[in-house]
Design a protein around this motif. Structure first.
Motif, PDB file in Angstrom:
ATOM      1  N   ASN A  34      65.153  14.997  34.988  1.00 38.86           N
ATOM      2  CA  ASN A  34      66.538  15.246  34.578  1.00 38.86           C
ATOM      3  C   ASN A  34      67.488  15.293  35.762  1.00 38.86           C
ATOM      4  N   LEU A  35      67.040  15.830  36.876  1.00 40.44           N
ATOM      5  CA  LEU A  35      67.912  15.984  38.044  1.00 40.44           C
ATOM      6  C   LEU A  35      67.873  14.799  39.002  1.00 40.44           C
ATOM      7  N   ALA A  36      66.691  14.227  39.185  1.00 38.77           N
ATOM      8  CA  ALA A  36      66.541  13.211  40.220  1.00 38.77           C
ATOM      9  C   ALA A  36      66.170  11.826  39.692  1.00 38.77           C
ATOM     10  N   GLY A  37      65.750  11.758  38.435  1.00 40.41           N
ATOM     11  CA  GLY A  37      65.386  10.462  37.874  1.00 40.41           C
ATOM     12  C   GLY A  37      63.976  10.012  38.204  1.00 40.41           C
ATOM     13  N   PHE A  38      63.178  10.885  38.796  1.00 44.06           N
ATOM     14  CA  PHE A  38      61.766  10.595  39.060  1.00 44.06           C
ATOM     15  C   PHE A  38      61.002  11.907  39.074  1.00 44.06           C
ATOM     16  N   CYS A  39      59.677  11.801  38.958  1.00 46.36           N
ATOM     17  CA  CYS A  39      58.838  12.993  38.966  1.00 46.36           C
ATOM     18  C   CYS A  39      57.506  12.676  39.644  1.00 46.36           C
ATOM     19  N   ARG A  40      56.595  13.604  39.574  1.00 44.43           N
ATOM     20  CA  ARG A  40      55.277  13.407  40.181  1.00 44.43           C
ATOM     21  C   ARG A  40      54.578  12.193  39.594  1.00 44.43           C
ATOM     22  N   ASN A  41      54.709  11.994  38.283  1.00 44.07           N
ATOM     23  CA  ASN A  41      54.065  10.842  37.655  1.00 44.07           C
ATOM     24  C   ASN A  41      54.648   9.538  38.174  1.00 44.07           C
ATOM     25  N   CYS A  42      55.951   9.497  38.398  1.00 45.09           N
ATOM     26  CA  CYS A  42      56.572   8.306  38.976  1.00 45.09           C
ATOM     27  C   CYS A  42      55.998   8.041  40.362  1.00 45.09           C
ATOM     28  N   LEU A  43      55.901   9.084  41.171  1.00 42.49           N
ATOM     29  CA  LEU A  43      55.377   8.928  42.526  1.00 42.49           C
ATOM     30  C   LEU A  43      53.934   8.436  42.501  1.00 42.49           C
ATOM     31  N   SER A  44      53.136   8.970  41.593  1.00 46.23           N
ATOM     32  CA  SER A  44      51.744   8.509  41.519  1.00 46.23           C
ATOM     33  C   SER A  44      51.684   7.066  41.029  1.00 46.23           C
ATOM     34  N   ARG A  45      52.592   6.680  40.120  1.00 44.58           N
ATOM     35  CA  ARG A  45      52.633   5.288  39.658  1.00 44.58           C
ATOM     36  C   ARG A  45      53.045   4.372  40.801  1.00 44.58           C
ATOM     37  N   TRP A  46      54.026   4.765  41.598  1.00 45.44           N
ATOM     38  CA  TRP A  46      54.441   3.953  42.738  1.00 45.44           C
ATOM     39  C   TRP A  46      53.298   3.810  43.740  1.00 45.44           C
ATOM     40  N   TYR A  47      52.520   4.867  43.901  1.00 47.31           N
ATOM     41  CA  TYR A  47      51.345   4.836  44.775  1.00 47.31           C
ATOM     42  C   TYR A  47      50.342   3.817  44.241  1.00 47.31           C
ATOM     43  N   GLN A  48      50.095   3.859  42.936  1.00 44.15           N
ATOM     44  CA  GLN A  48      49.182   2.919  42.288  1.00 44.15           C
ATOM     45  C   GLN A  48      49.685   1.486  42.448  1.00 44.15           C
TER      46      GLN A  48
END
Length: 99
Positions: A34-48
């Motif tokens: 809600n605040l930043a437009g990304f979360c931990r799941n986004c970061l893990s997906r980008w890592y993948q």
């Protein structure tokens, strides 16, 4: 600054962000979205995705475990709370134009 040094600095900053978010398990993913437009799941997906770009076969759960520091189901059980109606409404509003 040469490319190798820049990459090392970026990797160090990423690891620090990962470690910070692991330590701040009180911060919910929906609030981050809600605040930043990304979360931990986004970061893990980008890592993948970065792994895949380099020919490394990494599944979604493997990427999440690499980022969360534990299996995702375990992290959710220990730290994730049910989103409030206000959080859900804010998410819907902030993502209504997402494709």
């Amino acid at each position: 600054m040469d490319d190798a040094t820049r990459t090392e600095l970026e990797a160090a900053a990423f690891r620090r962000l990962r470690d910070h978010l692991q330590a701040r398990s009180d911060v919910q993913n929906i609030d981050m979205m809600n605040l930043a437009g990304f979360c931990r799941n986004c970061l893990s997906r980008w890592y993948q995705e970065a792994a895949a770009e380099r020919g490394i076969d990494m599944g979604k759960e493997d990427a999440r475990e690499a980022f969360y520091g534990m299996p995702y189901a375990e992290w959710r059980a220990a730290h994730q709370t049910e989103a409030s109606d206000d959080q859900k409404a804010a998410f819907a509003e902030s993502h209504k134009h997402a494709t």
